[in-house]
Design an enzyme around this catalytic site. Structure first.
Site, PDB file in Angstrom:
ATOM      1  N   ASN A 175     -12.796  -7.875   6.282  1.00  0.00           N
ATOM      2  CA  ASN A 175     -11.550  -7.162   6.241  1.00  0.00           C
ATOM      3  C   ASN A 175     -12.121  -5.767   6.759  1.00  0.00           C
ATOM      4  O   ASN A 175     -12.527  -5.258   6.420  1.00  0.00           O
ATOM      5  CB  ASN A 175     -11.018  -6.458   5.058  1.00  0.00           C
ATOM      6  CG  ASN A 175      -9.629  -5.558   4.950  1.00  0.00           C
ATOM      7  OD1 ASN A 175      -8.704  -6.534   5.383  1.00  0.00           O
ATOM      8  ND2 ASN A 175      -9.546  -4.298   4.583  1.00  0.00           N
ATOM      9  N   GLU A 176     -11.390  -5.652   8.836  1.00  0.00           N
ATOM     10  CA  GLU A 176     -12.086  -4.759   9.804  1.00  0.00           C
ATOM     11  C   GLU A 176     -12.908  -5.057   9.797  1.00  0.00           C
ATOM     12  O   GLU A 176     -13.809  -3.229   9.860  1.00  0.00           O
ATOM     13  CB  GLU A 176     -10.707  -3.760   9.103  1.00  0.00           C
ATOM     14  CG  GLU A 176      -9.439  -3.939   9.550  1.00  0.00           C
ATOM     15  CD  GLU A 176      -8.737  -3.237   9.372  1.00  0.00           C
ATOM     16  OE1 GLU A 176      -7.380  -2.125   9.934  1.00  0.00           O
ATOM     17  OE2 GLU A 176      -9.151  -1.287   8.795  1.00  0.00           O
ATOM     18  N   GLU A 188      -7.460   1.458   0.527  1.00  0.00           N
ATOM     19  CA  GLU A 188      -6.827   2.686  -0.513  1.00  0.00           C
ATOM     20  C   GLU A 188      -7.320   2.629  -2.066  1.00  0.00           C
ATOM     21  O   GLU A 188      -6.865   3.688  -3.235  1.00  0.00           O
ATOM     22  CB  GLU A 188      -6.037   3.692  -0.582  1.00  0.00           C
ATOM     23  CG  GLU A 188      -5.533   3.662   1.248  1.00  0.00           C
ATOM     24  CD  GLU A 188      -5.417   2.620   2.283  1.00  0.00           C
ATOM     25  OE1 GLU A 188      -6.254   2.128   3.168  1.00  0.00           O
ATOM     26  OE2 GLU A 188      -4.315   2.233   1.807  1.00  0.00           O
ATOM     27  N   TYR A 197      -3.700  -8.735  -1.014  1.00  0.00           N
ATOM     28  CA  TYR A 197      -5.125  -8.524  -1.544  1.00  0.00           C
ATOM     29  C   TYR A 197      -5.716  -9.209  -2.608  1.00  0.00           C
ATOM     30  O   TYR A 197      -4.876  -9.225  -4.307  1.00  0.00           O
ATOM     31  CB  TYR A 197      -6.142  -6.813  -1.569  1.00  0.00           C
ATOM     32  CG  TYR A 197      -6.067  -6.343   0.290  1.00  0.00           C
ATOM     33  CD1 TYR A 197      -6.599  -6.991   1.195  1.00  0.00           C
ATOM     34  CD2 TYR A 197      -5.129  -5.011   0.035  1.00  0.00           C
ATOM     35  CE1 TYR A 197      -6.931  -6.556   2.753  1.00  0.00           C
ATOM     36  CE2 TYR A 197      -5.294  -4.952   1.503  1.00  0.00           C
ATOM     37  CZ  TYR A 197      -6.490  -5.235   2.921  1.00  0.00           C
ATOM     38  OH  TYR A 197      -6.819  -4.736   3.960  1.00  0.00           O
ATOM     39  N   TYR A 215       3.887   4.846  -0.336  1.00  0.00           N
ATOM     40  CA  TYR A 215       3.640   4.939   1.232  1.00  0.00           C
ATOM     41  C   TYR A 215       5.185   4.536   2.504  1.00  0.00           C
ATOM     42  O   TYR A 215       4.537   4.072   3.207  1.00  0.00           O
ATOM     43  CB  TYR A 215       3.392   2.569   1.351  1.00  0.00           C
ATOM     44  CG  TYR A 215       1.707   3.138   2.500  1.00  0.00           C
ATOM     45  CD1 TYR A 215       0.320   2.421   1.880  1.00  0.00           C
ATOM     46  CD2 TYR A 215       2.598   1.793   4.077  1.00  0.00           C
ATOM     47  CE1 TYR A 215      -0.239   2.817   3.317  1.00  0.00           C
ATOM     48  CE2 TYR A 215       1.192   1.735   4.204  1.00  0.00           C
ATOM     49  CZ  TYR A 215       0.144   2.476   4.232  1.00  0.00           C
ATOM     50  OH  TYR A 215      -0.538   2.359   5.232  1.00  0.00           O
ATOM     51  N   GLU A 246      -2.098  -6.116   9.517  1.00  0.00           N
ATOM     52  CA  GLU A 246      -1.351  -5.597   9.225  1.00  0.00           C
ATOM     53  C   GLU A 246      -0.197  -4.359  10.372  1.00  0.00           C
ATOM     54  O   GLU A 246      -1.083  -3.273  10.479  1.00  0.00           O
ATOM     55  CB  GLU A 246      -1.637  -4.619   8.404  1.00  0.00           C
ATOM     56  CG  GLU A 246      -2.686  -4.782   7.509  1.00  0.00           C
ATOM     57  CD  GLU A 246      -4.085  -4.110   6.749  1.00  0.00           C
ATOM     58  OE1 GLU A 246      -4.012  -2.928   7.565  1.00  0.00           O
ATOM     59  OE2 GLU A 246      -5.256  -3.847   6.437  1.00  0.00           O
TER      60      GLU A 246
END
Length: 594
Positions: free
Chosen positions: A163-164, A105, A59, A307, A240
């Site tokens: 994005n989404e 996030e 990103y 993560y 993703e």
């Protein structure tokens, strides 16, 4: 562009991605340059290749590059050009996702807080003020990316639009405007979208001229089939592949089973699809960069963005690294070289031998911690142009009573004449408490991270009015936005070696100490027994800590240290009973639930 090769071609065929006209499967991993110390980028990229990856995805956080309108910072950890050149130098390709909204996030989903100073600005839609700001952003960013596209000898093969978006809106004019801006900015590689593979999201989030990809972590065959319904031709891709998850303060540490994740990856690759692992390496939300969710309960994201990824927060190969490498080897070449695990981190203690209460630091600190402003109403932090960290609100009340606010975003410690009264916390929906009497009322307000997903993106931070005392509005306020860059300096004073005059730390206060090391190496700072605050090493903001857990360590990247004398400073808002900084051998990310 320092790392260049002969220009090549990359396109979308009837069934495959085509690299120089030949079918090519993308096996990629997400690595956010802004979550990794720049001196560690090359190491992480090299380990990606050793796992069998041929591509790196990242990103781009608009708000980090442009903390104020009209600026675009590309220094140090924001040197995207250097990052992409390192990807190319390792022989890998790159996918760039510039948003403008990225979620991730990350604070405000990557959207600058200043963007919403004008209430007329739209959010993620084709609104003129919003689009004009995006055009400025792309004017600064896209030349860096365009110069490094594969048809100019660079590594970039795909650029993502938004994005989404299907999870948020369906403004096709907005998506087309973003396409036009990318093309006008010199982007010639294929453009993609990403959405969770539901019929509604795939329909709302894409355009016929954009290549659709999916985001999911399981049931690959069924989800790719749904994606194929919406895209009859072209390569299938999970852009993703969720192989782990992130953590919120006050919850558990999320992990996913290695064998189960490897089996899901195997199913995905067996289908012939391309993949981008989310994440290859999560990294760290250094400073005040973490985002938050609010779907009825405010949940700020932790500093660690480990993560449970194949590479740990500190870049170590974890169990998923080896399991995924074995899976990838069934479908693509994997190098013989393997990474070597690091030794345990050095273990030692540092006495915090100096401490300065915040009240004293405000009066005497040099450089200044900020400038007081006077207001005839209750201002939000955004109104003051203060978009991250802490601020001190102050007023005088004649009597006690019930103090209340419209909303607290996100945490306010309340003091009367310097004595603690209580805490108002957004995650508990607190808006009121009892003030025992008259005097100087102070509230230390912390922005704990801006919401990065959903309708609360772009909201103001700080205290939201009205401010009432027993129903009567409090009009006059003084506010001191704390200069986050000056926080580490607040604990400095000359201390003789071995002096230990600090018995405990009663927050809000600064505490500091010094330590010597021969060779800089990664460290893990234990925050067990500390309350809530931020820690700095040599002025580098390691991020937030909180006894709320789950994590009780902060990652200290080796490049943030120097050979010889190093300094640690803690801004503690609650209390530390034993003023010692303990460095431990390994991270402690907290309890898990299965």
């Amino acid at each position: 562009m320092s790392a260049s090769t002969t220009p090549r071609s990359f396109s979308i065929g009837e069934q495959d991605f085509l690299l120089d006209g030949e079918p090519f499967r993308i096996i990629s991993g997400a690595l956010h340059y802004f979550r990794v110390h720049p001196d560690q980028w090359a190491d992480r990229i090299h380990k990606a290749r050793l796992m069998g990856l041929n591509t790196i995805e990242t990103y781009v956080p608009w708000n980090e590059h442009s903390p104020q309108r009209g600026t675009f910072d590309t220094a140090g950890a924001l040197d995207l050009a250097r990052f992409l050149d390192l990807v190319a130098a390792e022989g890998l390709l790159a996918i760039v996702r510039p948003g403008p909204y990225i979620c991730a996030e990350w604070d405000n989903g990557g959207l600058p807080a200043w963007l919403f100073s004008d209430p007329a600005v739209g959010v993620r839609r084709n609104e003129p003020l919003y689009m004009a700001a995006i055009a400025e952003y792309f004017d600064a960013l896209l030349p860096i990316v365009a110069e490094r596209q594969i048809d100019r000898g660079g590594p970039v093969v795909l650029v993502q639009i938004e994005n989404e978006y299907g999870a948020y809106g369906d403004d096709k004019d907005y998506l087309r405007a973003l396409v036009d801006l990318n093309r006008a900015g010199g982007i010639t590689v294929p453009l993609t979208t990403i959405d969770q593979p539901t019929h509604q999201m795939l329909s709302d989030g894409g355009l016929p001229e954009l290549h659709k990809t999916g985001s999911f972590g399981s049931r690959a065959t069924a989800r790719l089939a749904t994606l194929r319904e919406h895209q009859p031709t072209g390569p299938l891709m999970c852009a993703e592949f969720w192989n782990g998850w992130f953590d919120h303060w006050g919850a558990h540490h999320h992990t996913t089973g290695t064998a189960e994740a490897a089996a899901e990856l195997d199913e995905l690759l067996a289908s012939g699809a391309s993949v981008n692992l989310y994440m290859l390496l999560g990294g760290t939300n250094f400073g005040f960069t973490n985002g938050a969710n609010d779907k009825g309960v405010y949940q700020p994201t932790t500093t660690s963005y480990d993560y449970d990824a194949p590479l740990t927060e500190s870049g170590e190969p974890g169990p998923k690294f080896w399991a995924f490498r074995d899976v990838i080897a069934k479908y693509a070449p994997v190098p013989d070289e393997v990474p070597v695990a690091s030794a345990p981190a050095p273990v030692f203690e540092v006495v915090l031998d100096r401490s300065v209460p915040l009240s004293q630091a405000i009066r005497s600190s040099a450089p200044s911690l900020g400038t007081w402003g006077e207001y005839d109403h209750l201002p939000t932090l955004d109104e003051l142009g203060h978009f991250r960290g802490f601020a001190l609100y102050e007023t005088t009340v004649e009597t006690g009573g019930v103090l209340s606010f419209g909303e607290v975003r996100d945490r306010a410690q309340v003091f009367l004449d310097g004595e603690p009264v209580g805490v108002l916390s957004r995650d508990r929906h607190d808006t009121a408490l009892v003030v025992p009497g008259g005097g100087v009322l102070q509230l230390l307000v912390e922005d704990q991270g801006r919401v990065n997903y959903g309708p609360r993106i772009g909201e103001d931070k700080g205290l939201v009015g009205p401010a009432l005392l027993d129903g009567a509005e409090i009009a006059g306020w003084r506010v001191l936005p704390l200069d986050v860059g000056s926080l580490p300096a607040a604990a400095r004073r000359d201390v003789e070696p071995g002096e230990a005059s600090v018995v405990s730390v009663a927050g809000p206060a600064f505490a500091g100490g010094s330590f010597d090391i021969e060779t800089p190496a990664d460290l893990y700072l234990s925050t067990a027994g500390w309350g809530k605050g931020n820690a700095f090493v040599n002025g580098f903001n390691l991020g937030r800590y909180w006894s709320n857990g789950p994590a009780s360590t902060l990652y200290v990247p080796g490049p943030a240290l120097v050979a010889g004398r190093n300094e640690i400073v803690v801004f503690e808002t609650l209390a530390i009973a034993r003023p010692v900084a303990r460095f431990v051998a390994a991270p402690e990310l907290g309890h898990t639930e299965f």
